[in-house]
Design a protein around this motif. Sequence first.
Motif, PDB file in Angstrom:
ATOM      1  N   LEU A   1       0.829  -1.207   0.000  1.00 60.26           N
ATOM      2  CA  LEU A   1       0.000   0.000   0.000  1.00 60.26           C
ATOM      3  C   LEU A   1       0.866   1.261   0.000  1.00 60.26           C
ATOM      4  O   LEU A   1       0.526   2.259  -0.635  1.00 60.26           O
ATOM      5  CB  LEU A   1      -0.942  -0.021   1.216  1.00 60.26           C
ATOM      6  CG  LEU A   1      -1.818   1.214   1.411  1.00 60.26           C
ATOM      7  CD1 LEU A   1      -2.675   1.491   0.179  1.00 60.26           C
ATOM      8  CD2 LEU A   1      -2.713   1.043   2.639  1.00 60.26           C
ATOM      9  N   SER A   2       1.989   1.206   0.697  1.00 57.77           N
ATOM     10  CA  SER A   2       2.884   2.375   0.719  1.00 57.77           C
ATOM     11  C   SER A   2       3.383   2.701  -0.687  1.00 57.77           C
ATOM     12  O   SER A   2       3.497   3.870  -1.062  1.00 57.77           O
ATOM     13  CB  SER A   2       4.086   2.119   1.631  1.00 57.77           C
ATOM     14  OG  SER A   2       3.644   1.826   2.931  1.00 57.77           O
ATOM     15  N   ILE A   3       3.682   1.661  -1.485  1.00 54.18           N
ATOM     16  CA  ILE A   3       4.153   1.896  -2.860  1.00 54.18           C
ATOM     17  C   ILE A   3       2.991   2.389  -3.721  1.00 54.18           C
ATOM     18  O   ILE A   3       3.148   3.283  -4.551  1.00 54.18           O
ATOM     19  CB  ILE A   3       4.766   0.606  -3.448  1.00 54.18           C
ATOM     20  CG1 ILE A   3       5.884   0.091  -2.542  1.00 54.18           C
ATOM     21  CG2 ILE A   3       5.311   0.858  -4.863  1.00 54.18           C
ATOM     22  CD1 ILE A   3       6.396  -1.309  -2.910  1.00 54.18           C
ATOM     23  N   ILE A   4       1.817   1.829  -3.518  1.00 54.05           N
ATOM     24  CA  ILE A   4       0.637   2.261  -4.275  1.00 54.05           C
ATOM     25  C   ILE A   4       0.376   3.760  -4.050  1.00 54.05           C
ATOM     26  O   ILE A   4       0.035   4.497  -4.968  1.00 54.05           O
ATOM     27  CB  ILE A   4      -0.603   1.432  -3.851  1.00 54.05           C
ATOM     28  CG1 ILE A   4      -0.503   0.000  -4.385  1.00 54.05           C
ATOM     29  CG2 ILE A   4      -1.893   2.078  -4.307  1.00 54.05           C
ATOM     30  CD1 ILE A   4      -1.615  -0.927  -3.912  1.00 54.05           C
ATOM     31  N   ARG A   5       0.533   4.200  -2.805  1.00 56.95           N
ATOM     32  CA  ARG A   5       0.247   5.610  -2.481  1.00 56.95           C
ATOM     33  C   ARG A   5       1.205   6.578  -3.176  1.00 56.95           C
ATOM     34  O   ARG A   5       0.842   7.712  -3.478  1.00 56.95           O
ATOM     35  CB  ARG A   5       0.401   5.839  -0.973  1.00 56.95           C
ATOM     36  CG  ARG A   5      -0.686   5.288  -0.099  1.00 56.95           C
ATOM     37  CD  ARG A   5      -0.360   5.703   1.324  1.00 56.95           C
ATOM     38  NE  ARG A   5      -1.160   5.095   2.360  1.00 56.95           N
ATOM     39  CZ  ARG A   5      -2.331   5.557   2.801  1.00 56.95           C
ATOM     40  NH1 ARG A   5      -2.864   6.628   2.238  1.00 56.95           N
ATOM     41  NH2 ARG A   5      -2.963   4.970   3.795  1.00 56.95           N
ATOM     42  N   ASP A   6       2.441   6.120  -3.433  1.00 57.20           N
ATOM     43  CA  ASP A   6       3.522   6.999  -3.891  1.00 57.20           C
ATOM     44  C   ASP A   6       3.165   7.626  -5.238  1.00 57.20           C
ATOM     45  O   ASP A   6       2.857   6.916  -6.201  1.00 57.20           O
ATOM     46  CB  ASP A   6       4.810   6.157  -4.013  1.00 57.20           C
ATOM     47  CG  ASP A   6       6.050   7.018  -4.216  1.00 57.20           C
ATOM     48  OD1 ASP A   6       5.954   8.082  -4.868  1.00 57.20           O
ATOM     49  OD2 ASP A   6       7.116   6.599  -3.735  1.00 57.20           O
ATOM     50  N   VAL A   7       3.268   8.945  -5.313  1.00 55.09           N
ATOM     51  CA  VAL A   7       2.943   9.672  -6.548  1.00 55.09           C
ATOM     52  C   VAL A   7       3.832   9.232  -7.709  1.00 55.09           C
ATOM     53  O   VAL A   7       3.453   9.358  -8.880  1.00 55.09           O
ATOM     54  CB  VAL A   7       3.035  11.200  -6.297  1.00 55.09           C
ATOM     55  CG1 VAL A   7       4.473  11.620  -6.034  1.00 55.09           C
ATOM     56  CG2 VAL A   7       2.443  11.991  -7.457  1.00 55.09           C
ATOM     57  N   ASN A   8       5.031   8.687  -7.410  1.00 55.30           N
ATOM     58  CA  ASN A   8       5.953   8.261  -8.476  1.00 55.30           C
ATOM     59  C   ASN A   8       5.676   6.858  -8.988  1.00 55.30           C
ATOM     60  O   ASN A   8       6.369   6.385  -9.888  1.00 55.30           O
ATOM     61  CB  ASN A   8       7.394   8.339  -7.967  1.00 55.30           C
ATOM     62  CG  ASN A   8       7.779   9.763  -7.632  1.00 55.30           C
ATOM     63  OD1 ASN A   8       7.573  10.660  -8.443  1.00 55.30           O
ATOM     64  ND2 ASN A   8       8.284   9.991  -6.429  1.00 55.30           N
TER      65      ASN A   8
ATOM     66  N   GLY B   1       3.866   4.370 -11.236  1.00 52.97           N
ATOM     67  CA  GLY B   1       3.110   4.486 -12.496  1.00 52.97           C
ATOM     68  C   GLY B   1       1.958   3.499 -12.564  1.00 52.97           C
ATOM     69  O   GLY B   1       1.791   2.635 -11.690  1.00 52.97           O
ATOM     70  N   ALA B   2       1.167   3.619 -13.662  1.00 47.23           N
ATOM     71  CA  ALA B   2      -0.070   2.828 -13.792  1.00 47.23           C
ATOM     72  C   ALA B   2       0.199   1.324 -13.794  1.00 47.23           C
ATOM     73  O   ALA B   2      -0.562   0.549 -13.199  1.00 47.23           O
ATOM     74  CB  ALA B   2      -0.817   3.237 -15.059  1.00 47.23           C
ATOM     75  N   LYS B   3       1.290   0.898 -14.441  1.00 48.25           N
ATOM     76  CA  LYS B   3       1.568  -0.548 -14.527  1.00 48.25           C
ATOM     77  C   LYS B   3       1.776  -1.133 -13.133  1.00 48.25           C
ATOM     78  O   LYS B   3       1.157  -2.132 -12.754  1.00 48.25           O
ATOM     79  CB  LYS B   3       2.804  -0.779 -15.397  1.00 48.25           C
ATOM     80  CG  LYS B   3       3.264  -2.228 -15.437  1.00 48.25           C
ATOM     81  CD  LYS B   3       4.489  -2.379 -16.335  1.00 48.25           C
ATOM     82  CE  LYS B   3       4.968  -3.822 -16.395  1.00 48.25           C
ATOM     83  NZ  LYS B   3       5.577  -4.266 -15.138  1.00 48.25           N
ATOM     84  N   GLU B   4       2.649  -0.477 -12.356  1.00 48.09           N
ATOM     85  CA  GLU B   4       2.950  -0.993 -11.019  1.00 48.09           C
ATOM     86  C   GLU B   4       1.739  -0.831 -10.092  1.00 48.09           C
ATOM     87  O   GLU B   4       1.435  -1.704  -9.272  1.00 48.09           O
ATOM     88  CB  GLU B   4       4.165  -0.252 -10.448  1.00 48.09           C
ATOM     89  CG  GLU B   4       4.914  -1.075  -9.425  1.00 48.09           C
ATOM     90  CD  GLU B   4       6.097  -0.333  -8.826  1.00 48.09           C
ATOM     91  OE1 GLU B   4       6.690  -0.864  -7.886  1.00 48.09           O
ATOM     92  OE2 GLU B   4       6.420   0.787  -9.295  1.00 48.09           O
ATOM     93  N   PHE B   5       1.028   0.278 -10.259  1.00 44.10           N
ATOM     94  CA  PHE B   5      -0.172   0.521  -9.447  1.00 44.10           C
ATOM     95  C   PHE B   5      -1.168  -0.622  -9.651  1.00 44.10           C
ATOM     96  O   PHE B   5      -1.714  -1.184  -8.705  1.00 44.10           O
ATOM     97  CB  PHE B   5      -0.791   1.861  -9.881  1.00 44.10           C
ATOM     98  CG  PHE B   5      -1.946   2.321  -9.035  1.00 44.10           C
ATOM     99  CD1 PHE B   5      -1.760   3.244  -8.010  1.00 44.10           C
ATOM    100  CD2 PHE B   5      -3.237   1.852  -9.267  1.00 44.10           C
ATOM    101  CE1 PHE B   5      -2.837   3.677  -7.232  1.00 44.10           C
ATOM    102  CE2 PHE B   5      -4.311   2.279  -8.494  1.00 44.10           C
ATOM    103  CZ  PHE B   5      -4.104   3.195  -7.476  1.00 44.10           C
ATOM    104  N   ARG B   6      -1.387  -0.973 -10.912  1.00 42.22           N
ATOM    105  CA  ARG B   6      -2.343  -2.038 -11.279  1.00 42.22           C
ATOM    106  C   ARG B   6      -1.911  -3.384 -10.684  1.00 42.22           C
ATOM    107  O   ARG B   6      -2.714  -4.109 -10.097  1.00 42.22           O
ATOM    108  CB  ARG B   6      -2.369  -2.132 -12.805  1.00 42.22           C
ATOM    109  CG  ARG B   6      -3.610  -2.709 -13.391  1.00 42.22           C
ATOM    110  CD  ARG B   6      -3.545  -2.638 -14.905  1.00 42.22           C
ATOM    111  NE  ARG B   6      -3.540  -1.281 -15.426  1.00 42.22           N
ATOM    112  CZ  ARG B   6      -2.757  -0.821 -16.401  1.00 42.22           C
ATOM    113  NH1 ARG B   6      -1.869  -1.608 -16.978  1.00 42.22           N
ATOM    114  NH2 ARG B   6      -2.855   0.425 -16.805  1.00 42.22           N
TER     115      ARG B   6
END
Length: 208
Positions: A15-22, A24-29
């Motif tokens: 979740l900490s990585i998901i929150r990070d503005v940096n 991108g969409a691929k990693e977020f997904r």
Amino acid sequence: MAVHVIDHPLIQHKLSIIRDVNTGAKEFRELLEEVSMLMAYEFTRNFPLEEVEVETPVATANCKVVSGKKVAIIPILRAGLGMVGGILKLIPTAKVGHIGVYRDPETLQPIEYYCKLPPDLSERELILLDPMLATGGSAVAGIQFLKQRGATQIRMVNLIAAPEGIENVQAKHPDVDIYVAAVDDRLNSHGYIIPGLGDAGDRLFGTK
Ligand code: PRP
Ligand code: URA
């Protein structure tokens, strides 16, 4: 009913990585799918079991299998779509319904634009999915649609919730259990969760 905060270390890390503005969409997904799978492990913890006998190659074993109602998962479009794949990995036989709701940016009121659900809602355990529970307007409307169509057993699964959204859902639908990875501080004047992750749909699909 209850609010379950699922604070497993792997979920909190991702979740900490998901929150990070940096991020991108691929990693977020990818991460949203992974976290959803891990959350499914937790929200199914109290699913009922029944005894069965299984013939192993050498003897009869007294075993347990999941019993009770069949499951349907219902993502709220768009952002809820990002949670479907992860949950289907653990509950592959679940039916999938869709509710299209967007939040009017001015009034913050939920507007329904699509609804396609399995016919036997009353016979299923329903899992309503949306990464964000902000004012709670979309969730309250989504739960209302399901109940109007016969649903009796609903769980709500969110990645991040604002206290205001939890209070709203609990006030309107006290029978619905909420499973969430984090409860954040508050909403800002535009109805965004603070600190949150921004607009979940835009981050998931790379729109803006
Ligand atoms: C977001 C989010 C929720 C809703 C939460 O969707 O995915 O559905 O806002 O806000 P609320 O609790 O105040 O109703 P949005 O309306 O931005 O639509 P989208 O998923 O299509 O981007
Ligand atoms: N919807 C989102 O996607 N993010 C928020 O912070 C609030 C509503």
